[in-house]
Scaffold this active site. Structure first.
Site, PDB file in Angstrom:
ATOM      1  N   HIS A 296      17.221   5.700  19.436  1.00 37.26           N
ATOM      2  CA  HIS A 296      18.001   6.748  20.088  1.00 37.26           C
ATOM      3  C   HIS A 296      17.688   8.099  19.445  1.00 37.26           C
ATOM      4  O   HIS A 296      17.888   8.271  18.234  1.00 37.26           O
ATOM      5  CB  HIS A 296      19.501   6.457  19.953  1.00 37.26           C
ATOM      6  CG  HIS A 296      19.964   5.316  20.793  1.00 37.26           C
ATOM      7  ND1 HIS A 296      20.892   4.386  20.357  1.00 37.26           N
ATOM      8  CD2 HIS A 296      19.637   4.942  22.057  1.00 37.26           C
ATOM      9  CE1 HIS A 296      21.114   3.499  21.311  1.00 37.26           C
ATOM     10  NE2 HIS A 296      20.373   3.819  22.352  1.00 37.26           N
ATOM     11  N   PHE A 470      19.421   6.738  14.101  1.00 36.56           N
ATOM     12  CA  PHE A 470      19.366   5.596  13.180  1.00 36.56           C
ATOM     13  C   PHE A 470      19.521   4.237  13.859  1.00 36.56           C
ATOM     14  O   PHE A 470      20.137   3.343  13.307  1.00 36.56           O
ATOM     15  CB  PHE A 470      20.420   5.737  12.070  1.00 36.56           C
ATOM     16  CG  PHE A 470      20.692   7.143  11.635  1.00 36.56           C
ATOM     17  CD1 PHE A 470      19.666   7.955  11.170  1.00 36.56           C
ATOM     18  CD2 PHE A 470      21.970   7.679  11.696  1.00 36.56           C
ATOM     19  CE1 PHE A 470      19.907   9.269  10.781  1.00 36.56           C
ATOM     20  CE2 PHE A 470      22.217   8.991  11.302  1.00 36.56           C
ATOM     21  CZ  PHE A 470      21.180   9.791  10.849  1.00 36.56           C
ATOM     22  N   HIS A 471      18.911   4.054  15.032  1.00 37.86           N
ATOM     23  CA  HIS A 471      19.067   2.797  15.762  1.00 37.86           C
ATOM     24  C   HIS A 471      17.742   2.147  16.155  1.00 37.86           C
ATOM     25  O   HIS A 471      17.561   1.755  17.309  1.00 37.86           O
ATOM     26  CB  HIS A 471      19.900   3.031  17.040  1.00 37.86           C
ATOM     27  CG  HIS A 471      21.257   3.573  16.795  1.00 37.86           C
ATOM     28  ND1 HIS A 471      21.959   4.283  17.756  1.00 37.86           N
ATOM     29  CD2 HIS A 471      22.068   3.510  15.710  1.00 37.86           C
ATOM     30  CE1 HIS A 471      23.131   4.639  17.263  1.00 37.86           C
ATOM     31  NE2 HIS A 471      23.224   4.187  16.027  1.00 37.86           N
ATOM     32  N   PRO A 472      16.771   1.995  15.253  1.00 37.47           N
ATOM     33  CA  PRO A 472      15.511   1.361  15.646  1.00 37.47           C
ATOM     34  C   PRO A 472      15.701  -0.115  15.991  1.00 37.47           C
ATOM     35  O   PRO A 472      16.456  -0.827  15.334  1.00 37.47           O
ATOM     36  CB  PRO A 472      14.622   1.531  14.414  1.00 37.47           C
ATOM     37  CG  PRO A 472      15.564   1.666  13.274  1.00 37.47           C
ATOM     38  CD  PRO A 472      16.759   2.387  13.831  1.00 37.47           C
TER      39      PRO A 472
END
Length: 533
Positions: A296, A470-472
């Site tokens: 994101h 911070f959403h890999p």
């Protein structure tokens, strides 16, 4: 090389890994080892919700990764904080308790079968949760390890944001993990009594006294040892010593969407030509390892506030610091107890969107970047991100040396849809800030600045200022049948191998519409159940 034997070895003590290790050791039948590259979660900044601003930069507990120069982001290298500590990213994240949309998981069912649809994953969300609000039992649990606490103490800025969104026809939503995600309101947080409820706190603290659970910290796993198509154990380095563990029943990789594919490739599992380039023996040609990376992208609009009511004001004065410190000590409330983001919005910005395609995180403070030093003025932030980006990136080896971090290619804003949603999200934020009660708090738009109005201006702002939220995910995605891009099957076992599983955000076929901590915990619960049954 010293060698020890366990039934199960779990690599990575993040949201999923803590869950798996706790559940597999729960019945006492199996000897379980949990291996973590970072230290124990003893830093007080981990447990104080607003301590996020400190842990964002602490190299002792944070991998502090960077992408490679991003061609769609003016050649910038984007900072990627990742947890390197017991609890992983759940120990350093923004505490937002969001599961995503039911349609996300119904979409996963095309890759993993009906066991991954929303109806069948919902019980695992409930099982993991101790919801401290007025719970609808259809959607919430009361007795799980992770405390989820609705924000009860209102802030005038967040109330004003809600009121302005309502004026634009966006409904109030008191539970974004309930029947519908769409709307505006306050987030629920993974906190309990003003303290962080990380996966380490919720799952490991009750489990750490078990004789059959060994928690090994400060240990860098260098390789999964394979005997043909069967996982035998792991090699790792601790205190300068090379060490080894054997697994009688199997190895579970829970190192996250960056480090799980990294470890797979170091172990000879991945794109054959790429692995061979680094002098690593190819065990299996698996092109999906490290591919399909999704994240994101966050665009942060910063506003000057007309009244000194922001967290900036508290943190920029001695009296303010004393006030919020006493508020937390005496009542476990206030800015220290709720972290950075309090206000939430899920809405549709594309004309043909059937469900929300953007998410807002509304912060009562402002800084040059998330977790940075707050500005000297009264400020607040409207952060917007696209929920389901089409852009795809990859994780690749930089070296055969396990100590060298992998290469990250996020490839943000690579499709026309992603660029359109970015522009639409910024314009929606501006509309909300220009009407109703929130407008009365706005002195000026600090960033990107009111003079930047055209679509190209907004895209230039996105390219120059956009950052990860911070959403890999999705770098070892699940699949079935003849899906050559799939790394794991519906049971999360690595395809073509026995006694080797993956449980973390890397297995997601597609990114969820929201924050990833609770989904990562759900995946850990799901795999534990699959293995135990």
């Amino acid at each position: 090389m010293s060698q020890v034997q366990f039934d199960y070895i779990v690599v990575g003590a993040g949201s999923s890994g803590c869950t798996v290790a706790a559940r597999l050791s729960e019945n006492g039948k199996f000897r379980v080892a949990l291996i973590e590259a970072g230290p124990k979660d003893t830093s007080p900044w981990i447990h104080l919700p607003l301590g996020y601003g400190k842990t964002m930069w602490d190299e002792r507990i944070n991998w502090k990764l960077y992408t490679e120069p991003e061609s769609n982001m003016n050649g910038r290298r984007i900072y990627w904080p990742r947890g390197k500590v017991l609890g992983g990213c759940s120990a350093i994240n923004g505490l937002i308790a969001i599961r995503g949309q039911a349609e996300d998981y119904d979409g996963w069912a095309r890759y993993g079968g009906e066991q991954w649809n929303y109806r069948n994953v919902l019980p695992y969300f409930r099982k993991s949760e101790s919801f401290r609000g007025a719970a609808n039992p259809e959607y919430h649990g009361k007795n799980g390890p992770i405390s989820v606490d609705p924000i009860r103490h209102r802030h005038p800025l967040i109330d004003a944001f809600i009121g302005s969104a309502n004026q634009l026809g966006i409904p109030f939503n008191e539970d974004f993990n309930g029947p519908s995600q769409e709307g505006v309101g306050y987030y629920s947080l993974t906190t309990r009594n003003g303290m962080r409820s990380s996966a380490a706190v919720g799952y490991l603290r009750p489990a750490k006294g078990r004789a059959n659970l060994e928690i090994v910290t400060d240990a860098l796993v260098t390789k999964v040892r394979l005997d043909g198509c069967r996982a035998q154990g792991i090699d790792y380095v601790r205190g300068g010593r090379k060490m080894s563990m054997d697994a009688r029943r199997g190895v579970i990789l829970s190192a996250g969407a960056v480090h799980t594919p990294h470890l797979m490739m170091l172990s000879g599992l991945g794109p054959a030509d790429h692995i061979r380039e680094h002098g690593i023996n190819v065990v299996a040609d698996m092109p999906g390892v490290g591919a399909n990376l999704q994240d994101h992208l966050q665009l942060r609009l910063i506003y000057r506030c007309s009244k000194p009511i922001t967290t900036n004001d508290d943190l920029n004065s001695l009296i303010g610091k004393v006030k919020i410190g006493l508020q937390w000590l005496l009542t476990r409330t206030g800015p220290l107890a709720v972290g950075i983001n309090q206000g939430a919005l899920f809405a549709k910005v594309m004309p043909d969107a059937a469900r929300p395609d953007v998410q807002f995180h509304v912060a009562t403070l402002s800084a040059d970047m998330a977790g940075g030093k707050v500005h000297p003025f009264s400020g607040f932030t409207l952060s917007v991100c696209q929920l389901r980006p089409e852009s795809r990136g990859s994780i690749r080896l930089a070296s055969a040396d396990p100590r060298v971090q992998p290469l990250i290619y996020a490839n943000y804003l690579d499709t026309e849809l992603d660029r359109q949603v970015a522009v639409g999200g910024v314009r929606l934020a501006r509309r909300i800030a220009s009407v109703g009660p929130l407008h009365r708090f706005v002195t000026s738009e600090e960033l990107p600045g009111e003079a930047l109005e055209s679509e190209e201006d907004i895209l230039d702002f996105a390219r120059q200022s956009g950052a990860t939220i911070f959403h890999p995910t999705s770098t070892c995605r699940m699949g079935q049948g003849d899906d050559k891009g799939a790394v794991v099957g519906p049971d999360l076992r690595v395809r073509g191998f026995d006694r080797l599983w993956i449980a973390d955000c890397s297995v997601m076929p597609s990114i969820v519409s929201g924050n990833t901590n609770l989904p990562a915990i759900m995946i850990g619960e799901k795999l534990s159940d699959l293995i135990l049954n």
